[in-house]
Design a protein around this motif. Structure first.
Motif, PDB file in Angstrom:
ATOM      1  N   UNK A 192       2.535   8.827   0.144  1.00 16.67           N
ATOM      2  CA  UNK A 192       2.224   8.734  -1.327  1.00 16.67           C
ATOM      3  C   UNK A 192       3.030   7.344  -1.839  1.00 16.67           C
ATOM      4  N   UNK A 193       2.979   6.455  -1.031  1.00 14.08           N
ATOM      5  CA  UNK A 193       3.265   5.130  -1.670  1.00 14.08           C
ATOM      6  C   UNK A 193       2.178   4.663  -1.921  1.00 14.08           C
ATOM      7  N   UNK A 194       1.998   4.534  -3.092  1.00  9.18           N
ATOM      8  CA  UNK A 194       0.568   3.926  -3.735  1.00  9.18           C
ATOM      9  C   UNK A 194       0.129   2.659  -3.370  1.00  9.18           C
ATOM     10  N   UNK A 195       1.400   1.550  -3.806  1.00  7.35           N
ATOM     11  CA  UNK A 195       1.255   0.347  -3.680  1.00  7.35           C
ATOM     12  C   UNK A 195       0.886  -0.099  -2.071  1.00  7.35           C
ATOM     13  N   UNK A 200      -3.063  -1.845   2.012  1.00 11.89           N
ATOM     14  CA  UNK A 200      -3.698  -1.681   3.454  1.00 11.89           C
ATOM     15  C   UNK A 200      -5.162  -1.375   3.270  1.00 11.89           C
ATOM     16  N   UNK A 201      -5.669  -0.572   2.265  1.00 12.02           N
ATOM     17  CA  UNK A 201      -7.113  -0.383   2.048  1.00 12.02           C
ATOM     18  C   UNK A 201      -7.655  -1.707   1.636  1.00 12.02           C
ATOM     19  N   UNK A 202      -7.088  -2.524   0.922  1.00 13.47           N
ATOM     20  CA  UNK A 202      -7.688  -3.796   0.573  1.00 13.47           C
ATOM     21  C   UNK A 202      -7.859  -4.817   1.616  1.00 13.47           C
ATOM     22  N   UNK A 230      -4.818  12.757  -2.114  1.00 12.04           N
ATOM     23  CA  UNK A 230      -3.921  11.658  -2.078  1.00 12.04           C
ATOM     24  C   UNK A 230      -4.977  10.415  -1.980  1.00 12.04           C
ATOM     25  N   UNK A 231      -6.299  10.342  -1.639  1.00 13.19           N
ATOM     26  CA  UNK A 231      -7.180   9.648  -1.623  1.00 13.19           C
ATOM     27  C   UNK A 231      -7.596   8.979  -2.937  1.00 13.19           C
ATOM     28  N   UNK A 232      -7.629   9.932  -3.753  1.00 17.10           N
ATOM     29  CA  UNK A 232      -7.837   9.865  -5.379  1.00 17.10           C
ATOM     30  C   UNK A 232      -6.944   8.794  -5.828  1.00 17.10           C
ATOM     31  N   UNK A 233      -5.682   8.926  -5.669  1.00 17.45           N
ATOM     32  CA  UNK A 233      -4.589   8.263  -5.956  1.00 17.45           C
ATOM     33  C   UNK A 233      -4.632   6.605  -5.485  1.00 17.45           C
ATOM     34  N   UNK A 234      -5.172   6.723  -3.965  1.00 19.82           N
ATOM     35  CA  UNK A 234      -5.317   5.590  -3.393  1.00 19.82           C
ATOM     36  C   UNK A 234      -6.469   4.637  -3.935  1.00 19.82           C
ATOM     37  N   UNK A 235      -7.603   5.481  -4.280  1.00 14.32           N
ATOM     38  CA  UNK A 235      -8.759   4.655  -4.797  1.00 14.32           C
ATOM     39  C   UNK A 235      -8.496   4.308  -6.040  1.00 14.32           C
ATOM     40  N   UNK A 236      -7.643   4.646  -6.976  1.00 18.66           N
ATOM     41  CA  UNK A 236      -7.312   4.348  -8.178  1.00 18.66           C
ATOM     42  C   UNK A 236      -6.546   2.943  -8.030  1.00 18.66           C
ATOM     43  N   UNK A 237      -5.615   3.019  -7.157  1.00 19.43           N
ATOM     44  CA  UNK A 237      -4.491   1.927  -6.856  1.00 19.43           C
ATOM     45  C   UNK A 237      -5.485   0.608  -6.531  1.00 19.43           C
ATOM     46  N   UNK A 238      -6.477   0.866  -5.480  1.00 19.93           N
ATOM     47  CA  UNK A 238      -7.357  -0.294  -5.127  1.00 19.93           C
ATOM     48  C   UNK A 238      -8.034  -0.826  -6.089  1.00 19.93           C
ATOM     49  N   UNK A 239      -9.011   0.282  -6.725  1.00 17.97           N
ATOM     50  CA  UNK A 239      -9.635  -0.281  -7.885  1.00 17.97           C
ATOM     51  C   UNK A 239      -8.734  -1.220  -9.082  1.00 17.97           C
ATOM     52  N   UNK A 240      -7.596  -0.682  -9.123  1.00 16.00           N
ATOM     53  CA  UNK A 240      -6.685  -1.439  -9.935  1.00 16.00           C
ATOM     54  C   UNK A 240      -6.422  -2.785  -9.535  1.00 16.00           C
ATOM     55  N   UNK A 241      -5.997  -2.841  -8.385  1.00 13.35           N
ATOM     56  CA  UNK A 241      -5.949  -4.379  -7.578  1.00 13.35           C
ATOM     57  C   UNK A 241      -6.872  -5.190  -7.537  1.00 13.35           C
ATOM     58  N   UNK A 242      -8.271  -4.575  -7.516  1.00 18.37           N
ATOM     59  CA  UNK A 242      -9.474  -5.354  -7.244  1.00 18.37           C
ATOM     60  C   UNK A 242      -9.677  -5.918  -8.888  1.00 18.37           C
ATOM     61  N   UNK A 252     -14.391  -4.268  -8.504  1.00 19.08           N
ATOM     62  CA  UNK A 252     -14.694  -2.908  -8.724  1.00 19.08           C
ATOM     63  C   UNK A 252     -15.864  -2.529  -9.332  1.00 19.08           C
ATOM     64  N   UNK A 253     -16.684  -1.464  -8.920  1.00 17.68           N
ATOM     65  CA  UNK A 253     -17.876  -1.337  -9.758  1.00 17.68           C
ATOM     66  C   UNK A 253     -17.737   0.106 -10.139  1.00 17.68           C
ATOM     67  N   UNK A 254     -18.183   1.244  -9.419  1.00 19.26           N
ATOM     68  CA  UNK A 254     -18.067   2.555  -9.638  1.00 19.26           C
ATOM     69  C   UNK A 254     -16.611   3.062  -9.053  1.00 19.26           C
TER      70      UNK A 254
END
Length: 436
Positions: A192-195, A200-202, A230-242, A252-254
């Motif tokens: 749960x460390x979103x950052x 890591x996902x990026x 948890x992946x919902x939080x990760x997805x939003x963090x990745x979208x935010x960074x993109x 980010x698209x969808x």
């Protein structure tokens, strides 16, 4: 939060036809000769006369040169469309979008720890075969809570790999990061460390771009991002960074997370005390969260300050990445009152100090301004007793405050956490961009 596909599902769903033939590993040379330690250069090592601004810029340039660098590409086997359809249906997934055979690969790549030190991580890349197209839309699927590193999508031929393979079969490049400390990555998972999950996902997306090129495909610049729990939080963090321009090669698209814990302070933690979150789920999440966050934001010096006997002597070892969720559950109590000391029970009800800092550090994933073309759908369920629906409602409100127009889809009061994903998946499989 906890991926109920791991903690609560029968083993038949957790172990979906394990044993896909594994090809020989194809080791790739590193993309750069820049030393991985460059980004972590201490101030004492700065050349004389170098300004702190110039040093920071130089460190950032060196970091960009190696982060996401592909270290290895391991074929995991190919799956025929009929096999993909059969396995999806066994899991309750909608397989109507399956069109192509798929090849799966494990990627190992360079990334950073939560404090910026060099490390490695792994993840799954699934590519469709026979599309007749070399440019593919990419979709990132971020998995839910995994206590056991062996359940990560690049290692386990399990639920998350089935989801990713199904997305790829529709004509997409499916990317599924394992996160830090899971899969073949070293160390413990910073749960749960979103950052750090987002970074890591990026970097996994960067590695997937390189791997796809080596395999004869090109990833489209517009990336769809989804994930469960948890992946919902990760997805939003990745979208935010993109969306903030973290890498100009992607945008980010969808954006379509399912059951994401976006609002720990205002929704998820209160739900553990007002009946919205089931007691056993609350015990599991809190144990994992506190032990992981204590390594990032020191919360306690001894587990005995936080956990009651006999749990204080076992809780940190249970979340070392080597224990399965179904094994952990039997070694923890059924209620927070029996897990936590009186002081920490109250601290969790009314967070303050270091705990509040840790909680709020993970409540920023919806705090960004999406570009006009970004389409955001938040899937949730009124009957979800693992991640309260209020998390998605709060996220939508925050996004609207930035001018976005997110859609919130409630899958019903009769839908539990996992069912919320099963009901959302047909829309995801249909609406995410795919090769035509």
């Amino acid at each position: 939060m906890e991926n109920t596909t791991q903690q609560h599902l029968p083993r038949s769903r957790r172990s979906l036809s394990r044993g896909v033939a594994t090809g020989a590993a194809l080791l790739l040379t590193a993309l750069t000769t820049a030393p991985a330690t460059a980004a972590a250069q201490p101030a004492s090592a700065r050349p004389a006369g170098t300004t702190s601004s110039a040093t920071a810029q130089g460190a950032a340039a060196r970091t960009a040169a190696w982060r996401g660098g592909l270290l290895s590409l391991t074929p995991l086997g190919r799956q025929h469309r009929s096999e993909i359809v059969d396995r999806a249906r066994q899991t309750g997934l909608d397989a109507r979008t399956a069109r192509h055979d798929v090849a799966d690969y494990r990627l190992t790549y360079r990334t950073i720890t939560p404090d910026g030190r060099p490390t490695t991580a792994s993840g799954l890349l699934a590519l469709p075969l026979g599309t007749g197209r070399h440019r593919l839309p990419a979709v990132v699927h971020a998995h839910g809570t995994l206590a056991y590193r062996g359940y990560a999508p690049s290692v386990a031929d399990d639920f998350d790999r089935t989801v990713s393979t199904l997305y790829a079969s529709a004509g997409r490049a499916a990317v599924a990061p394992d996160y830090l400390g899971l899969g073949t990555g070293p160390g413990r998972h910073p749960y749960m460390d979103a950052r750090s999950a987002g970074s890591a996902s990026l970097d996994m997306l960067r590695a997937a771009r390189t791997a796809s090129s080596r395999l004869g495909a090109t990833l489209d610049r517009t990336v769809s991002v989804t994930g469960f729990s948890q992946g919902g939080q990760v997805a939003m963090e990745l979208a935010r960074e993109l969306g903030r321009g973290a890498d100009p090669r992607f945008r980010p698209g969808v954006v379509a997370p399912v059951g994401g814990p976006f609002d720990l302070d205002g929704s998820e933690l209160p739900g553990m005390f007002d009946g919205r979150i089931s007691p056993r789920s609350a015990v599991f999440y809190v144990s994992f969260f506190l032990t992981a966050q204590n390594r990032l934001h020191p919360l306690y010096r001894s587990p005995r300050e936080v956990f009651r006997a006999p749990y204080a002597d076992r809780v940190e070892a249970l979340f070392d990445g080597e224990h399965r969720a179904e094994d952990i559950a039997g070694k923890l109590p059924g209620r927070l009152e029996d897990l936590l000391t009186d002081a920490w029970y109250q601290n969790l009800r009314h967070p303050s100090g270091a705990l509040l800092t840790a909680v709020r550090a993970n409540d920023r994933t919806c705090d960004w301004t999406p570009a006009r073309g970004v389409r955001i759908t938040l899937y949730t369920a009124g009957g979800d007793h693992d991640v309260a629906m209020a998390n998605s409602v709060a996220c939508a409100a925050e996004l609207r405050s930035h001018g976005a127009r997110p859609t919130v889809v409630d899958q019903g009061a009769d839908a539990d956490h996992f069912t919320s994903f099963l009901r959302s998946q047909p829309s995801l499989a249909r609406d995410l961009p795919r090769a035509r």
